[in-house]
Design an enzyme around this catalytic site. Structure first.
Site, PDB file in Angstrom:
ATOM      1  N   CYS A 195       0.601  -1.004   0.021  1.00 34.80           N
ATOM      2  CA  CYS A 195       0.322  -0.033  -0.341  1.00 34.80           C
ATOM      3  C   CYS A 195       0.684   1.153  -0.530  1.00 34.80           C
ATOM      4  CB  CYS A 195      -0.935   0.203   0.868  1.00 34.80           C
ATOM      5  SG  CYS A 195      -0.491  -0.382   3.249  1.00 34.80           S
ATOM      6  N   HIS A 245     -10.821  14.147  10.214  1.00 33.74           N
ATOM      7  CA  HIS A 245     -10.876  12.682   9.627  1.00 33.74           C
ATOM      8  C   HIS A 245     -12.428  11.972   8.992  1.00 33.74           C
ATOM      9  CE1 HIS A 245      -7.734  12.049  12.745  1.00 33.74           C
ATOM     10  NE2 HIS A 245      -7.796  10.483  12.784  1.00 33.74           N
TER      11      HIS A 245
END
Length: 283
Positions: A195, A245
């Site tokens: 990733c 977030h």
């Protein structure tokens, strides 16, 4: 003899990058403070809750989930994140996972994670994001770099020697580079990505790299610590900016989400469930 050994072992397992910072008070007196890497996903000035509409193409997303693999990655790296990927725009992300490089909806990723936040590299333009999309599409289906992950495991442990608080910054970087050169580079994996390696390589293709460090040396935690209020082990070209977030869950290393969730719950719900808050305790 056991006590010194136990102390040394604890230091090695808990080592994190650190650097001295000179601070001057209102009286003009200077003092030195030891800053260390921040394990929490929250910045020093507090959590900012966002939805997909706040993202820009080219943003870097970080996440974790309650799976054994995610817990293992976080345990080895002493981190609150286990995955990093790229927001392509139009509700799509590009990532390297066990099944290979894929492009899929962000909403799908949100259903599998319990914590997700975004950071942004300054200077990324729509044309740069389009280059990332082209890179992702060209490598869609490319196999996952399992060998690279296998090499990261011993490196993640031995590198703790370089990150002891007593190690000066210049020496730390030399130590990390030397270890990676010996443990990772001789067995480089071409055209296979894990990733964070995929994220670093995608930015390299734009001509606006995140770091000059080889992509296969970089973990998701390394990328997270490239933010402006942190102490990076891998030196960034430019510090990353915190965006906010999309999901947050409280844990020992990420303790403040519950308070933020109470505030966020008073906000209007974001469309399509894009803003999700979890109070579940997760490492």
């Amino acid at each position: 003899m056991k006590t010194p050994f136990l102390i040394l072992t604890a230091l090695l397992l808990s080592a994190c990058a650190a650097q001295w910072h000179q601070q001057t008070d209102t009286l003009g007196k200077s003092r030195y403070l030891l800053n260390t890497t921040h394990t929490s996903t929250l910045p020093e000035n507090g959590l900012k809750h966002i939805s997909e509409q706040n993202l820009q193409a080219g943003d870097i997303l970080f996440s974790s989930e309650n799976s054994a693999v995610s817990l293992g990655v976080r345990a080895v790296n002493l981190s609150t994140v286990s995955h990093a990927f790229i927001y392509l725009g139009d509700g799509q992300i590009a990532e390297a996972v066990g099944s290979g490089v894929s492009i899929r909806p962000l909403a799908e990723s949100l259903t599998h994670s319990n914590r997700m936040f975004a950071m942004r590299r300054p200077g990324i333009l729509p044309a740069d994001a389009e280059k990332m999309r082209t890179f992702a599409e060209a490598h869609r289906g490319q196999p996952y770099n399992f060998f690279g992950i296998a090499k990261q495991l011993p490196y993640s442990i031995t590198r703790n020697v370089c990150e002891l608080p007593v190690i000066p910054r210049q020496v730390r970087h030399l130590c990390l580079n030397s270890l990676a050169l010996v443990q990772i580079t001789p067995f480089a994996s071409d055209e296979r990505f894990f990733c964070s390696q995929f994220v670093v390589e995608a930015f390299n293709r734009t001509g606006k790299p995140l770091t000059n460090t080889p992509p296969e040396w970089v973990s998701p935690a390394d990328l997270m610590h490239m933010r402006s209020d942190d102490v990076p082990a891998v030196q960034p070209v430019v510090a990353l900016e915190y965006v906010g977030h999309l999901q947050c869950s409280s844990s020992l290393l990420n303790p403040d989400c519950h308070e933020a969730a109470v505030t966020a719950n008073a906000q209007p719900a974001a469309p399509n469930g894009q803003l999700a808050w979890a109070e579940t305790k997760a490492p």
